[in-house]
Enzyme design. Structure first.
Site, mmCIF file in Angstrom:
data_model
loop_
_atom_site.group_PDB
_atom_site.id
_atom_site.type_symbol
_atom_site.label_atom_id
_atom_site.label_comp_id
_atom_site.label_asym_id
_atom_site.label_seq_id
_atom_site.Cartn_x
_atom_site.Cartn_y
_atom_site.Cartn_z
ATOM 1 N N GLU A 85 -80.783 43.146 1.733
ATOM 2 C CA GLU A 85 -79.929 42.119 2.341
ATOM 3 C C GLU A 85 -80.417 41.812 3.760
ATOM 4 O O GLU A 85 -80.055 42.532 4.712
ATOM 5 C CB GLU A 85 -78.477 42.608 2.417
ATOM 6 C CG GLU A 85 -77.868 42.934 1.074
ATOM 7 C CD GLU A 85 -76.359 42.833 1.092
ATOM 8 O OE1 GLU A 85 -75.829 42.080 0.277
ATOM 9 O OE2 GLU A 85 -75.716 43.480 1.935
ATOM 10 N N GLY A 88 -73.584 35.977 5.064
ATOM 11 C CA GLY A 88 -72.430 35.202 5.532
ATOM 12 C C GLY A 88 -72.795 33.986 6.360
ATOM 13 O O GLY A 88 -71.941 33.390 7.010
HETATM 14 P P1 13P Z 1 -72.558 36.856 1.577
HETATM 15 O O1 13P Z 1 -72.907 36.636 0.122
HETATM 16 O O2 13P Z 1 -71.195 36.412 1.943
HETATM 17 O O3 13P Z 1 -73.647 36.302 2.472
HETATM 18 O O4 13P Z 1 -72.567 38.436 1.817
HETATM 19 C C1 13P Z 1 -73.649 39.171 1.381
HETATM 20 C C2 13P Z 1 -73.336 40.609 1.498
HETATM 21 O O5 13P Z 1 -73.267 41.148 2.589
HETATM 22 C C3 13P Z 1 -73.081 41.359 0.272
HETATM 23 O O6 13P Z 1 -73.045 42.715 0.514
#
Ligand code: 13P
Length: 250
Positions: free
Chosen positions: A166, A172
């Protein structure tokens, strides 16, 4: 052939009653014959969530655990509590926990070992900041996170683990990594696992991409040879998550 794993991470969202209502409304659409589907939910949502998905193929995960078995650790949750509540997966070392709750590679490693000791499947998070990417140290950074997370983890355990790559700048933000960026790092992670263990372990371990995954971006991302699914934040709180689960049917 690795089975895809598509997991939601609800973070600090959904009350217990909303969690049950959401799962009851969306569970049928979120079932899959081809992928493992998991909702990782806040601790107080676990029991109603497990109840709601009973009889489906969907599993419930936790968002954290503590690395001690029990005792005077106010506010923490032990592995056996998760197991007894019906949890199968646990997210470990999410970048938000590293940033806001001072988790380190060393505590991540302790938690990974504790999860395996209790038969929980860890979803181990790694990923770089925007500065690290701009400085060209993404792969070195992620390799270091992985090497420490897997200290003293056996090959048999590692084969069952899930890694979530990630990139922090993609979480986000609505800025999803390009398919090439995501695949490049997931390939490097698999190579790193091959160096720590062997080719068989590297081939077995599942590596997800996470960071602004949507129904629109999932098909191309999840079709990459080294991306075995996704860890989905915001979009897992909406009925759209079913479209991500069925990314290959769009
Ligand atoms: P988002 O999909 O909201 O960007 O979050 C990703 C995340 O941190 C999943 O663990």
């Amino acid at each position: 052939m690795r089975k895809k794993i598509i997991a939601g991470n609800w973070k600090m969202n959904m009350t217990p009653s909303k969690a049950a209502a959401f799962l009851n409304e969306n569970k049928a659409a979120c079932e899959s014959d081809t992928a493992d589907v998991v909702f990782c939910v806040p601790a107080v949502d676990i029991i109603p969530a497990v109840e709601a998905v009973k009889g489906t193929g969907i599993e419930i995960g936790a968002e954290n655990l503590y690395f001690q078995d029990k005792g005077a650790y106010t506010g923490e949750i032990a592995a056996d509590m998760l197991v007894d509540a019906g949890v199968k997966y646990v997210i470990i070392g999410h970048s938000e926990r590293r940033e806001y709750f001072a988790e380190t590679d060393e505590t991540v490693n302790k938690k990974v070992l504790k999860a395996f000791e209790y038969g929980l499947t860890p979803i181990i998070c790694c990923g770089e900041t925007l500065t690290q990417r701009e400085q060209g140290i993404t792969i070195d950074w992620v390799r270091m996170q992985i090497k420490i997370a897997f200290l003293n983890v056996t090959a048999e355990q590692a084969k069952k683990a899930v890694i979530a790559y990630e990139p922090i700048w993609a979480i986000g933000t609505g800025v999803v990594a390009t398919t090439e960026q995501a695949e490049e790092v997931c390939t490097a992670i698999r190579k790193c696992i091959g160096e720590i263990y062997d080719a068989e372990t590297a081939d077995a371990i599942r590596i997800q991409y996470g960071g602004s995954v949507s129904a629109a971006s999932a098909p191309e991302l999840f079709a990459q040879p080294d991306i075995d699914g996704g860890l989905v934040g915001g979009a897992s709180l909406k009925p759209d998550f079913a479209k991500i689960v069925h990314y290959d049917e769009q």
